[in-house]
Write an enzyme that holds these catalytic residues in place. Structure first.
Site, PDB file in Angstrom:
ATOM      1  CG  HIS A  85      -3.954  41.700 -85.914  1.00  0.00           C
ATOM      2  ND1 HIS A  85      -2.751  40.786 -87.173  1.00  0.00           N
ATOM      3  CD2 HIS A  85      -4.727  42.087 -87.390  1.00  0.00           C
ATOM      4  CE1 HIS A  85      -3.071  40.575 -88.469  1.00  0.00           C
ATOM      5  NE2 HIS A  85      -3.816  40.967 -88.726  1.00  0.00           N
ATOM      6  CG  HIS A 122      -0.283  36.730 -93.248  1.00  0.00           C
ATOM      7  ND1 HIS A 122      -2.006  36.855 -93.353  1.00  0.00           N
ATOM      8  CD2 HIS A 122      -0.976  35.948 -93.948  1.00  0.00           C
ATOM      9  CE1 HIS A 122      -3.070  35.981 -93.395  1.00  0.00           C
ATOM     10  NE2 HIS A 122      -2.308  35.311 -94.225  1.00  0.00           N
ATOM     11  CE  LYS A 157       0.699  40.981 -91.145  1.00  0.00           C
ATOM     12  NZ  LYS A 157      -1.080  41.592 -90.806  1.00  0.00           N
ATOM     13  CG  HIS A 181      -3.511  36.057 -87.973  1.00  0.00           C
ATOM     14  ND1 HIS A 181      -2.048  35.614 -89.344  1.00  0.00           N
ATOM     15  CD2 HIS A 181      -3.819  37.215 -88.676  1.00  0.00           C
ATOM     16  CE1 HIS A 181      -2.322  36.170 -89.437  1.00  0.00           C
ATOM     17  NE2 HIS A 181      -2.759  37.171 -89.641  1.00  0.00           N
ATOM     18  CG  HIS A 198      -7.953  44.215 -90.578  1.00  0.00           C
ATOM     19  ND1 HIS A 198      -6.929  44.332 -91.055  1.00  0.00           N
ATOM     20  CD2 HIS A 198      -7.366  43.011 -89.894  1.00  0.00           C
ATOM     21  CE1 HIS A 198      -6.210  43.693 -91.166  1.00  0.00           C
ATOM     22  NE2 HIS A 198      -6.961  42.012 -90.734  1.00  0.00           N
ATOM     23  CG  ASP A 207      -7.164  38.974 -88.661  1.00  0.00           C
ATOM     24  OD1 ASP A 207      -6.638  40.353 -88.783  1.00  0.00           O
ATOM     25  OD2 ASP A 207      -6.654  38.189 -89.511  1.00  0.00           O
ATOM     26  CG  ASN A 220      -4.927  45.083 -95.406  1.00  0.00           C
ATOM     27  OD1 ASN A 220      -5.770  46.197 -93.657  1.00  0.00           O
ATOM     28  ND2 ASN A 220      -6.352  43.846 -95.131  1.00  0.00           N
TER      29      ASN A 220
HETATM   30  O1  DOR Z   1      -8.974  37.140 -92.407  1.00  0.00           O
HETATM   31  C1  DOR Z   1      -8.409  37.813 -92.961  1.00  0.00           C
HETATM   32  N1  DOR Z   1      -9.384  38.776 -92.899  1.00  0.00           N
HETATM   33  N2  DOR Z   1      -7.235  37.840 -92.961  1.00  0.00           N
HETATM   34  C2  DOR Z   1      -6.684  38.712 -92.998  1.00  0.00           C
HETATM   35  O2  DOR Z   1      -5.386  38.247 -92.913  1.00  0.00           O
HETATM   36  C3  DOR Z   1      -6.993  40.326 -93.432  1.00  0.00           C
HETATM   37  C4  DOR Z   1      -8.124  40.740 -93.137  1.00  0.00           C
HETATM   38  C5  DOR Z   1      -8.958  41.350 -93.785  1.00  0.00           C
HETATM   39  O3  DOR Z   1      -8.388  42.514 -93.947  1.00  0.00           O
HETATM   40  O4  DOR Z   1      -9.755  41.449 -93.832  1.00  0.00           O
HETATM   41 ZN    ZN Z   2      -5.191  41.136 -89.941  1.00  0.00          ZN
END
Ligand code: DOR
Ligand code: ZN
Length: 347
Positions: free
Chosen positions: A14, A136, A99, A174, A16, A247, A41
């Site tokens: 997971h 999520h 997702k 998470h 980003h 995450d 996202n």
């Molecule tokens: O803390 C987070 N940041 N939780 C999420 O689910 C998304 C992520 C983000 O994209 O910044």
């Molecule tokens: Zn995330």
């Protein structure tokens, strides 16, 4: 005394990585993982197989040449996702998972699912084709306390969804509560959960006690100490249903340090050193490899990585930047609050 630990190369289930200048700045900090599930996202989100393939190519271009990382793409489930596109992208090897963000749950989740009846045909097609749903797990209802949103989601959304979609493979992303741990344990081998590095380290006091600390604010928000302890027990148990999903979620400091700051902890640069310390503290160094390098691959029906990494415990702490630069902005690196004696050796 130096101690060394050799592990199969870890995977991050997971992650980003963002896009543009932020992607260019952060990609190398995850390059030592073998595979990473890449969150969709973006703005706008990655919703079609063609967009996922294009994003994968931008990630590959942003990685250093010697990177181990093979991005595993995901699609962002919306009320209008086309089941045929999902299955085609999966069969073509473009995506690894889909997702689910309930609309409004977190950063850039405005296009998320508002009506679960509308996505049922997609979920059924995914169950049939063996595509994993990464969830999520927080309700977004305004009247539900933010510290209860995960537990309420499990009871009111996730459990009914799984019951009406037999065979659907689900990863609870998470997890942050003992209810999350218990629910993950209640499932068969079609249910698993990722646990982040930061939720093994902080509880809600880190965010709120003695001053507000935005760099510890993420979603799902860190909970009480009893929940952190439940996560540590689960992560270090060696059970196949629990595995690492960092995450790691970079945001510019200018976006975090605001009256309404963004959620996300940027843990990529020091995740392995932090995890080694957590597992050492729990007397579970022999189970670190299961958590970081074996369990997730097995759930996704992939072989573990063939090559190895080495962590060395030295007397002096590992150094890592307090912040990195990205497109003229700074991004603060997660501070675990303790020195990191486990050094990740270069490949
Ligand atoms: O803390 C987070 N940041 N939780 C999420 O689910 C998304 C992520 C983000 O994209 O910044
Ligand atoms: Zn995330």
């Amino acid at each position: 005394m130096t101690q060394t630990l050799t592990l199969r190369r870890p995977d991050d289930w997971h992650l980003h990585l963002r896009d543009g200048a932020m992607l260019a700045a952060v990609a190398r900090h995850s390059a030592g993982f073998g595979r990473a599930i890449i969150m969709p996202n973006l703005v706008p989100p990655v919703v079609t197989g063609a967009q996922a393939a294009a994003y994968r190519d931008r990630i590959r271009a942003a990685l250093p040449e010697d990177a181990a990382l093979e991005p595993q793409m995901t699609l962002y489930l919306t009320d209008t996702t086309d089941p045929a596109d999902v299955v085609a992208a999966f069969r073509a090897g473009i995506i690894r998972a889909v997702k689910l963000y309930p609309a409004g749950a977190t950063t850039n989740s405005a296009s998320g699912v508002t009506d679960f009846a509308r996505v049922q045909p997609v979920l059924e097609a995914m169950a049939e084709a063996g595509v994993t749903l990464c969830v999520h797990g927080e309700v977004t209802a305004h009247e539900v306390d933010i510290f209860d949103r995960e537990a309420v989601f499990i009871d009111t959304i996730l459990d009914p969804l799984r019951r009406r979609t037999p065979g659907l493979r689900v990863v609870m992303e998470h997890i942050t509560t003992r209810e999350g741990v218990a629910y993950a344990r209640s499932g068969g081998d079609d249910l698993a959960a990722t646990i982040t590095t930061h939720h093994l380290v902080i509880n809600r006091n880190a965010i709120l006690a003695g001053g507000i600390r935005p760099h510890y604010y993420c979603l799902p928000v860190a909970k009480r100490e009893e929940h952190r302890l439940a996560l540590r027990e689960a992560a270090t148990s060696g059970e196949g249903r629990f595995f690492l999903g960092t995450d790691s979620a970079p945001h510019a400091d200018s976006a975090k340090l605001q009256p309404c700051g963004c959620a996300g902890c940027f843990t990529a640069p020091n995740t392995m050193s932090t995890l080694a310390q957590v597992f050492e503290d729990e007397g579970a160094l022999d189970r670190l490899e299961a958590f970081t390098s074996l369990n997730g691959a097995a759930f996704y029906r992939l072989p573990p990585n063939e090559d190895r990494i080495t962590l060395t415990r030295r007397d002096s702490p590992a150094e890592y930047p307090a912040r990195i630069e990205a497109g003229g902005e700074t991004v603060t690196v997660f501070d675990p609050g303790f020195p990191l004696y486990w050094h990740l050796e270069d490949k």
